[in-house]
Design a protein around this motif. Structure first.
Motif, short mmCIF file in Angstrom:
data_model
loop_
_atom_site.label_atom_id
_atom_site.label_comp_id
_atom_site.label_asym_id
_atom_site.label_seq_id
_atom_site.Cartn_x
_atom_site.Cartn_y
_atom_site.Cartn_z
N VAL A 1 0.83 -1.20 0.00
CA VAL A 1 0.00 0.00 0.00
C VAL A 1 0.87 1.25 0.00
O VAL A 1 1.96 1.27 0.58
CB VAL A 1 -0.97 0.02 1.21
N GLY A 2 0.38 2.29 -0.68
CA GLY A 2 1.08 3.57 -0.72
C GLY A 2 0.74 4.33 -1.98
O GLY A 2 -0.35 4.18 -2.54
N GLY B 1 5.67 3.06 -1.52
CA GLY B 1 4.81 2.07 -0.89
C GLY B 1 5.61 1.04 -0.11
O GLY B 1 6.85 0.98 -0.19
N TRP B 2 4.89 0.23 0.65
CA TRP B 2 5.52 -0.75 1.54
C TRP B 2 4.79 -2.09 1.45
O TRP B 2 3.55 -2.13 1.42
CB TRP B 2 5.44 -0.27 3.00
N ILE C 1 -3.90 6.06 -5.67
CA ILE C 1 -2.99 5.34 -4.78
C ILE C 1 -2.53 4.07 -5.48
O ILE C 1 -3.04 3.71 -6.55
CB ILE C 1 -3.67 4.99 -3.44
N GLU C 2 -1.56 3.37 -4.89
CA GLU C 2 -1.05 2.12 -5.45
C GLU C 2 -1.31 0.99 -4.45
O GLU C 2 -0.69 0.94 -3.39
CB GLU C 2 0.45 2.25 -5.74
N ALA D 1 8.46 -3.74 7.79
CA ALA D 1 7.91 -3.82 6.44
C ALA D 1 9.06 -3.74 5.45
O ALA D 1 10.19 -3.40 5.82
CB ALA D 1 6.91 -2.69 6.19
N ILE D 2 8.77 -4.05 4.18
CA ILE D 2 9.78 -3.95 3.14
C ILE D 2 9.39 -2.80 2.22
O ILE D 2 8.37 -2.87 1.53
CB ILE D 2 9.90 -5.25 2.31
N PRO D 3 10.16 -1.72 2.19
CA PRO D 3 9.80 -0.56 1.36
C PRO D 3 10.08 -0.81 -0.11
O PRO D 3 10.99 -1.57 -0.48
CB PRO D 3 10.71 0.56 1.89
#
Length: 446
Positions: free
Chosen positions: A192-193, A198-199, A363-364, A240-242
């Motif tokens: 999300v982001g 996003g992450w 948004i993504e 989280a993984i950015p």
């Protein structure tokens, strides 16, 4: 089915055509129209596509035109992959920003704002033409900055424009690979982001979230691209993984310094590299596909090289050199045209997905896709640190859209000044001065 590709003389168009050649199902694309302002580039890419199709029976027919309205009429799908100002414009975006000590990357920070300011008016014109000439067409936007441009076009096309990016796909694939998930189609990626901001907060297989296992293992975390870029300790702190582009935010000073010290910026490298390719294609006896393959391999291997050097990340893994956005585009078209329902991470209007943003904000996020388009899936709220970045960058995007609509130089200055990677009104004013001097496409700002 007719597919129109805007920016059809662009270097990555053969990736899209290659994906189309592998589609043999009923209802596939049978006609591809390439549109570009540069007839020479169109000729070069058309030659590459002809060699790609040489051994493929019933390959989609390819035509090329410099007439935009002609290209759009009767289209079922429109791919927008334009680059306003070309790679010379991208190189200038980087140079002007770096002279002021800020980032000039084409989607992030000052460079992304400059690119957006000259691209949005053109994208809006395209959207208006599509609405008039091909009202039933679906527009798939590749043009960067992808989220910003998609939002600009959505104001005229509604949900019939969808933005795509291969970055979240690549991130999900790498996480799945390191966790031993062989079939990524079986995994649900909680991403999300905004585009390039996003992450990944979870990766669920058979209902079980496997991401905590990765975050708990420094060895695994340090074994793939994002782990090498950000470092296991920072990823564990985030939980989280950015997206890789967040390296420009989390390690901004190091990234700016690396770009300032580099022999050549990314945009200048691509400008010179692709100029050699298109020059080579002026020779009618040159092997077009071979030259394109060779140039693409060099392009992919050097992607984000400065960031990897700063982090000591080394060379890119071989599995990360194969692209991916063309596969997302094909899957998206199939889902809409044939009602082959699937889940893809896309740039779409927020609707009620993230409560921190209004419904029209692009948004993504993961989306369920069917014949009626892309529908964002409900996601958990972002943590505070991510909320701050997303809201800040979305506010900047809105100022860019306002400046493009009004032609207000003061609003454009505001967009630069509010960006967290610029954070200075005086620098913002100098950026506007620098960009208007080198970009004819920004003369509308007054």
């Amino acid at each position: 089915m007719k597919l129109t590709i805007l920016g059809g003389g662009g270097f990555r168009v053969p990736l899209v055509y290659g994906a189309l050649l592998g589609d043999r199902a009923e209802g596939r694309v049978t006609q591809v129209v390439l549109h570009d302002l540069d007839a020479g580039r169109l000729n070069a890419v058309t030659r590459v596509l002809a060699e790609q199709a040489a051994e493929v029976p019933d390959a989609p027919e390819v035509s090329a035109t410099t007439d935009l309205d002609e290209a759009l009429r009767g289209a079922d799908f429109v791919f927008s992959a334009i680059r306003v100002g070309g790679l010379e414009g991208r190189a200038n975006d980087e140079r002007v920003a770096l002279a002021q000590g800020v980032l000039g990357q084409e989607t992030v920070g000052a460079g992304g704002i400059a690119y957006g300011l000259r691209t949005v008016p053109v994208a809006v014109d395209i959207a208006q033409r599509v609405a008039r000439l091909a009202p039933d067409a679906w527009v798939i936007n590749f043009t960067n900055p992808a989220g910003l441009v998609t939002e600009a076009m959505s104001r005229h096309l509604g949900n019939r424009v969808i933005g795509i990016c291969d970055s979240p796909v690549g991130l999900g694939r790498r996480i799945a690979r390191v966790l031993g998930v062989k079939n990524t189609a079986e995994a649900w990626i909680d991403y999300v982001g905004l585009n390039h901001l996003g992450w990944v907060r979870g990766l669920r297989v058979a209902g079980r979230d496997e991401l905590p296992r990765l975050l708990a293992d420094p060895g695994l975390l340090g074994s793939f691209e994002e782990g090498k870029l950000f470092g296991p300790d920072w990823l564990q702190s985030l939980g989280a993984i950015p997206n890789e582009y967040l390296h420009y935010y989390y390690f901004n000073r190091e990234a700016v310094r690396a770009y300032q010290e580099a022999h050549q910026t990314r945009g200048a490298f691509l400008r010179d590299q692709q100029a050699r390719f298109y020059e080579e294609m002026r020779d009618p006896s040159a092997a077009a596909l071979l030259a394109w393959d060779r140039t693409r391999a060099e392009r992919e291997a050097t992607y984000m090289a400065e960031n990897r050097e700063t982090a000591g990340a080394g060379e890119r893994d071989a599995d990360d050199l194969s692209g991916g956005y063309e596969k997302v585009a094909l899957a998206l078209m199939r889902a809409i045209a044939r009602d082959e329902r699937t889940t893809l991470i896309l740039n779409v209007r927020n609707e009620h997905t993230l409560s921190i943003l209004d419904n029209d904000a692009v948004i993504e996020v993961p989306c369920l896709v069917d014949a009626n388009g892309a529908h964002p899936v409900a996601v958990d709220p972002l943590p505070d640190h991510a909320t701050g970045l997303v809201c800040s960058v979305k506010a900047v995007e809105r100022e860019v859209l306002a400046a493009a609509e009004s032609g207000s130089r003061a609003t454009a200055v505001k967009a630069f000044a509010l960006h967290p990677l610029v954070d200075s009104v005086n620098v913002a004013r100098r950026l506007i001065d620098g960009y208007t001097q080198v970009h004819p496409g920004l003369t509308y700002l007054a």
